[in-house]
Design a protein around this motif. Structure first.
Motif, mmCIF file in Angstrom:
data_model
loop_
_atom_site.group_PDB
_atom_site.id
_atom_site.type_symbol
_atom_site.label_atom_id
_atom_site.label_comp_id
_atom_site.label_asym_id
_atom_site.label_seq_id
_atom_site.Cartn_x
_atom_site.Cartn_y
_atom_site.Cartn_z
ATOM 1 N N THR A 1 -8.314 23.728 22.824
ATOM 2 C CA THR A 1 -7.041 23.808 23.562
ATOM 3 C C THR A 1 -5.810 23.715 22.670
ATOM 4 O O THR A 1 -4.707 24.021 23.114
ATOM 5 C CB THR A 1 -6.960 22.681 24.593
ATOM 6 N N ALA B 1 -2.209 19.612 32.660
ATOM 7 C CA ALA B 1 -3.014 20.832 32.726
ATOM 8 C C ALA B 1 -4.242 20.635 33.611
ATOM 9 O O ALA B 1 -4.583 21.521 34.419
ATOM 10 C CB ALA B 1 -3.441 21.244 31.322
ATOM 11 N N ARG C 1 0.669 28.438 35.274
ATOM 12 C CA ARG C 1 -0.468 29.335 35.048
ATOM 13 C C ARG C 1 -0.931 29.285 33.599
ATOM 14 O O ARG C 1 -2.120 29.376 33.304
ATOM 15 C CB ARG C 1 -0.100 30.761 35.458
ATOM 16 N N GLN C 2 0.021 29.143 32.676
ATOM 17 C CA GLN C 2 -0.351 29.072 31.262
ATOM 18 C C GLN C 2 -1.193 27.835 30.975
ATOM 19 O O GLN C 2 -2.200 27.915 30.262
ATOM 20 C CB GLN C 2 0.910 29.070 30.394
ATOM 21 N N LEU C 3 -0.814 26.699 31.533
ATOM 22 C CA LEU C 3 -1.598 25.486 31.327
ATOM 23 C C LEU C 3 -2.979 25.595 31.982
ATOM 24 O O LEU C 3 -3.994 25.188 31.399
ATOM 25 C CB LEU C 3 -0.853 24.278 31.876
ATOM 26 N N ALA D 1 -9.362 33.323 35.130
ATOM 27 C CA ALA D 1 -7.934 33.080 34.958
ATOM 28 C C ALA D 1 -7.242 32.880 36.295
ATOM 29 O O ALA D 1 -7.660 33.434 37.321
ATOM 30 C CB ALA D 1 -7.298 34.254 34.225
ATOM 31 N N ASP E 1 7.019 26.454 24.516
ATOM 32 C CA ASP E 1 5.635 26.105 24.842
ATOM 33 C C ASP E 1 5.355 24.617 24.655
ATOM 34 O O ASP E 1 4.370 24.102 25.192
ATOM 35 C CB ASP E 1 4.668 26.933 23.992
ATOM 36 N N ASN F 1 -4.668 28.330 32.672
ATOM 37 C CA ASN F 1 -5.502 29.360 32.038
ATOM 38 C C ASN F 1 -5.882 29.008 30.616
ATOM 39 O O ASN F 1 -7.022 29.247 30.188
ATOM 40 C CB ASN F 1 -4.783 30.704 32.048
ATOM 41 N N GLU F 2 -4.936 28.478 29.846
ATOM 42 C CA GLU F 2 -5.161 28.302 28.412
ATOM 43 C C GLU F 2 -5.655 26.912 28.042
ATOM 44 O O GLU F 2 -6.167 26.712 26.932
ATOM 45 C CB GLU F 2 -3.869 28.622 27.645
ATOM 46 N N VAL F 3 -5.491 25.946 28.916
ATOM 47 C CA VAL F 3 -5.928 24.583 28.618
ATOM 48 C C VAL F 3 -7.078 24.155 29.529
ATOM 49 O O VAL F 3 -8.169 23.816 29.072
ATOM 50 C CB VAL F 3 -4.754 23.590 28.741
ATOM 51 N N TYR F 4 -6.846 24.180 30.833
ATOM 52 C CA TYR F 4 -7.890 23.767 31.768
ATOM 53 C C TYR F 4 -9.040 24.767 31.814
ATOM 54 O O TYR F 4 -10.217 24.381 31.762
ATOM 55 C CB TYR F 4 -7.291 23.597 33.166
ATOM 56 N N PRO G 1 -10.505 26.995 29.684
ATOM 57 C CA PRO G 1 -11.552 26.958 28.657
ATOM 58 C C PRO G 1 -12.459 25.733 28.751
ATOM 59 O O PRO G 1 -13.616 25.795 28.326
ATOM 60 C CB PRO G 1 -10.741 26.945 27.346
#
Length: 398
Positions: free
Chosen positions: A366, A382, A310-312, A396, A294, A314-317, A319
């Motif tokens: 983040t 991100a 997708r992780q960046l 998402a 990660d 969804n989880e960073v941009y 929020p």
């Protein structure tokens, strides 16, 4: 005349084999407590080996030069499972008991002149049988080791390719995997990938990795796939700490630790991230060793890893788009200004302390601190991916 006397002695010994075998089995029942606990089939195997050994001794006694391989061949009458039924130590006990029985019984079955000669021969023969037993067990251990290595390689390959099912769990158990061997008692799993060392054989590396992992409080499955070494760690929620003890068994270059997943059945998620991380790690020359997959999300995204993208997003941009988007605007302005809080404040017509507060909020949400150069790079990637994938605020990316 001497040859004729020797052959006559061998014939007399031949006639006593039945009585000797019966006496040997009776002595085993009496002197070896574990022998009586064996199943009838297992005892019959051992009786067959004892009978074969005594008969082979007669043939060898008749002409030692013509039957020099006889001690080794006597174990051929037992099935392969023989080595799993009793241990090498127990086999030595059987040989010792049989020899002692022959020595104490032979005086009642043969003429007095035959006894010293047969005693001397049986001592020589016993040494050869002991060596033969050791050879049988060594070969069995090698075969089991080779089979275990193949099974372990297939199991690790199944994890990497995402084909883990209940059979994988049972096969891992056969290799000694408990799934909860760690100090936390958990069944959590993480996959570790790095370059394979060139100086050790596959079996040596696997043995050393498993031993080091066990000493550190974890299970380990290990396989070399081409030029990479793959280790599946189980029973620990802190795989990076474990891998620090395993690093010496990897070759030069990065060692990537996949994210922790709940169990072996979910290990493909960790494996996929670790493999993608190893491929992308070349883009971060100063990455720690080991490095978590990660931590390589930006490099993985740039190298084409859709899961990392997708992780960046969804989880960073994602929020940062929730609410009025002020945090997104602030961190964007900060990055565009070259990391200057004062320049960001002027561009947004707000106080510098407000910029600092908002950037701290970005870090809290983040887990990436815009003031850290490495984290700022991750945030930049991100934000770029989030805009490209164009998610709706607060939703998402699929």
């Amino acid at each position: 005349m001497a040859k004729g006397a020797h052959l006559a002695r061998a014939e007399r010994l031949q006639g006593a084999t039945g009585a000797l075998a019966t006496a040997a089995m009776a002595a085993m029942e009496e002197k070896l407590p574990w022998f009586a606990k064996l199943s009838a089939q297992d005892r019959s195997w051992i009786g067959l080996v004892a009978q074969s050994g005594i008969s082979a001794f007669v043939e060898w006694f008749r002409d030692p030069d013509a039957h020099s391989s006889m001690p080794t061949r006597i174990f051929g009458s037992a099935p392969r499972e023989f080595t799993r039924v009793i241990s090498l130590h127990q086999t030595v006990d059987l040989v010792r008991t049989t020899i002692e029985t022959i020595e104490t019984t032979i005086g009642t079955l043969l003429p007095p002149d035959d006894v010293p000669i047969v005693h001397e021969a049986i001592q020589r023969y016993a040494r050869e049988v002991a060596f033969a037993a050791a050879t049988v067990y060594a070969q069995a251990a090698e075969m089991r080791g080779a089979w275990d290595a193949r099974l372990e390689a297939l199991l690790v390959d199944s994890v990497i390719r995402g084909e883990a099912d209940e059979s994988v769990r049972s096969r891992a158990s056969a290799l000694g995997w408990t799934g909860a061997a760690g100090t936390t008692g958990s069944a959590e799993v993480a996959v570790v990938v790095g370059r394979a060392a060139d100086t050790e054989t596959t079996s040596n590396v696997a043995d050393m990795v498993r031993q080091a992992a066990r000493e550190a409080g974890a299970d380990a499955l290990c396989a070399i796939q081409g030029d990479r070494l793959v280790v599946v760690l189980g029973g620990t929620s802190k795989p990076v700490e474990i891998v620090q003890n395993l690093a010496q068994w990897f070759g030069p270059g990065p060692i990537v630790v996949g994210p922790v997943v709940k169990d072996l059945m979910s290990a493909v998620t960790s494996a996929r991230a670790a493999v993608a991380g190893l491929r992308a790690a070349v883009a971060w020359p100063n990455a720690p060793r080991p490095v978590q997959a990660d931590e390589l999300l930006p490099e993985r995204s740039l190298s084409g890893d859709g899961h990392a993208r997708r992780q960046l997003a969804n989880e960073v941009y994602g929020p940062l788009t929730i609410g009025d988007g002020v945090l997104l605007d602030t961190v964007s302005a900060y990055l565009d200004s070259g990391g200057s809080i004062e320049a960001t404040a002027r561009a947004m017509f707000i106080h510098a302390n407000t910029v600092r507060y908002r950037l701290k909020r970005v870090a809290d949400i983040t887990a990436y601190n815009p003031l850290d150069p490495r984290d700022a790079f991750t945030l930049r990637v991100a934000l770029t991916l989030g805009r490209l994938l164009n998610p709706e605020p607060g939703t998402a990316v699929l």
